[in-house]
Design an enzyme around this catalytic site. Structure first.
Site, mmCIF file in Angstrom:
data_model
loop_
_atom_site.group_PDB
_atom_site.id
_atom_site.type_symbol
_atom_site.label_atom_id
_atom_site.label_comp_id
_atom_site.label_asym_id
_atom_site.label_seq_id
_atom_site.Cartn_x
_atom_site.Cartn_y
_atom_site.Cartn_z
ATOM 1 N N HIS A 119 0.966 -1.273 0.174
ATOM 2 C CA HIS A 119 -0.008 -0.017 0.126
ATOM 3 C C HIS A 119 0.969 1.153 0.067
ATOM 4 O O HIS A 119 2.105 1.062 0.739
ATOM 5 C CB HIS A 119 -0.761 0.019 1.342
ATOM 6 N N GLU A 286 -9.417 -13.305 -1.887
ATOM 7 C CA GLU A 286 -8.743 -13.468 -0.663
ATOM 8 C C GLU A 286 -9.574 -14.679 -0.024
ATOM 9 O O GLU A 286 -10.744 -14.570 0.354
ATOM 10 C CB GLU A 286 -8.666 -12.201 0.028
#
Ligand code: XLS
Ligand code: NI
Ligand code: NI
Length: 360
Positions: A119, A286
């Site tokens: 990120h 995920e």
């Protein structure tokens, strides 16, 4: 029955890994009695006609997640951090961010892994203004670029962290505040540019707080329209800067909000279709998010795959008795086998891969 299934799986795995192409071009048949088109007696054909050089492809494309591996503190919702890396000085200064980046590169080099995910805000400190945050990010990205040089290491994907700063308390692309929406868009713009600059192969959107707690203060249709417009702008920017990576949406049903808009693969698919965005995005599934949505990981992977949307896997698992995103490494061989079945049927994940979105 189980053994048969397993043998079939091994056979499929073998067939796909060998990537056999039956269009060989040998001039002599492999049979001693048949004639070669050459005048000489010397054997000039192939002993294994029809089988080209076998390519071993990188099916697994593992990636280290920067946030868990280098920013994970070992805290849980009730407790203090339990990890004390010898290189951490307790700050989030630029100097500290650089040290961590060097630690990452040593770590992935020693592991022999060639990909990493990040990120914007976990690799570089947030500044007081957008310009300051961008400058911090640029400085760290230059170092990462330098460390990538001469290696095959690349980001599997980058993403913008649009959930930790208090400005995002009501979402980013679905915030009711225009300024927050614009700030989030600027953050995505920059995060996509630096991912592109590092040779990143994909860019992920996880809608951290894109959802709601109660309809009493939420205009759901309007928020979804805003989200779609935000993603459209991201597609435009991707084309404008010539970023050829895949844009991926990572579904998650709840946590931190109660109702998250990208609930699961099927919900995200219908959202993309409704807003004319199919073809521009794939999914990053995920496993822990799959179980939070009431599905198994392999169901989510198959749903994505049969719709041409399987782009990447955040390889982790939850705990059947804990109802939150515990992000553990997957250790269940049965589940891993079913996961791999979808990957094989998908003929791999490239340019996606397996990102270990898992706590140490
Ligand atoms: C959180 C998500 C997050 C994304 C990237 O639950 O898994 O880590 O993968 O923003
Ligand atoms: Ni994830
Ligand atoms: Ni997660």
């Amino acid at each position: 029955m189980k053994l048969k299934g397993f043998l079939l799986f091994l056979f499929l795995l073998g067939a796909v890994l060998l990537n056999v192409d039956a269009s060989g071009k040998g001039s002599c048949p492999a049979n001693i009695e048949s004639k070669c088109d050459s005048s000489s007696d010397e054997w000039n054909g192939e002993f294994f006609p029809g089988i080209p050089k076998i390519k071993y492809e990188d099916w697994l494309r593992f990636s280290v997640a920067f946030w868990h591996t280098f920013r994970g503190t070992g805290a849980d919702p009730f407790g203090a951090p339990t990890k004390a890396w010898p290189w951490e000085d307790g700050t989030n200064s630029l100097a500290m961010a650089k040290r961590r980046m060097r630690a990452l590169f040593e770590f992935i080099n020693k592991l022999g892994v060639e990909r990493w995910c990040f990120h914007d805000r976990d690799i570089a400190p947030d500044g007081k203004t957008l310009a300051e945050s961008n400058a911090n990010l640029d400085e760290i990205i230059e170092l990462a670029k330098e460390l990538q040089k001469g290696t095959k290491i690349l980001p599997l994907w980058g993403t913008a962290q649009l959930f930790m700063h208090p400005r995002y308390m009501h979402g980013a692309a679905t915030s009711s505040e225009l300024g927050v929406y614009a700030y989030a868009a600027a953050q995505v713009k920059k995060a996509m540019e630096v991912t592109h600059y590092l040779g990143g192969e994909n860019f992920v959107f996880w809608g951290g707080r894109e959802g709601y707690q109660t309809l009493l203060n939420t205009d759901m249709k309007r928020e979804l329209d805003h989200l779609a417009r935000f993603l459209e702008a991201a597609v435009d920017w991707k084309k404008k800067i010539g970023f050829n990576g895949t844009l991926l949406i990572e579904p998650k049903p709840q946590e931190p909000t109660k109702h998250q808009y990208d609930w699961d693969a099927a919900t995200t698919l219908s959202f993309l279709q409704k807003y004319g965005l199919s073809g521009e995005f794939k999914l990053n599934i995920e496993c822990n998010h799959a179980t939070l949505s009431g599905h198994s990981c392999h169901h989510e992977l198959e749903t994505a795959r049969i719709n041409g949307l399987l782009g990447n896997i955040d390889a982790n698992t939850g705990d059947p008795q804990i109802g939150w995103d515990t992000d553990q490494f997957l250790t269940d061989i049965g589940e891993a086998t079913l996961v791999m079945l979808s990957v094989i049927r998908n003929e791999g994940l490239a340019p996606g891969g397996f990102n270990f979105d898992a706590k140490l």
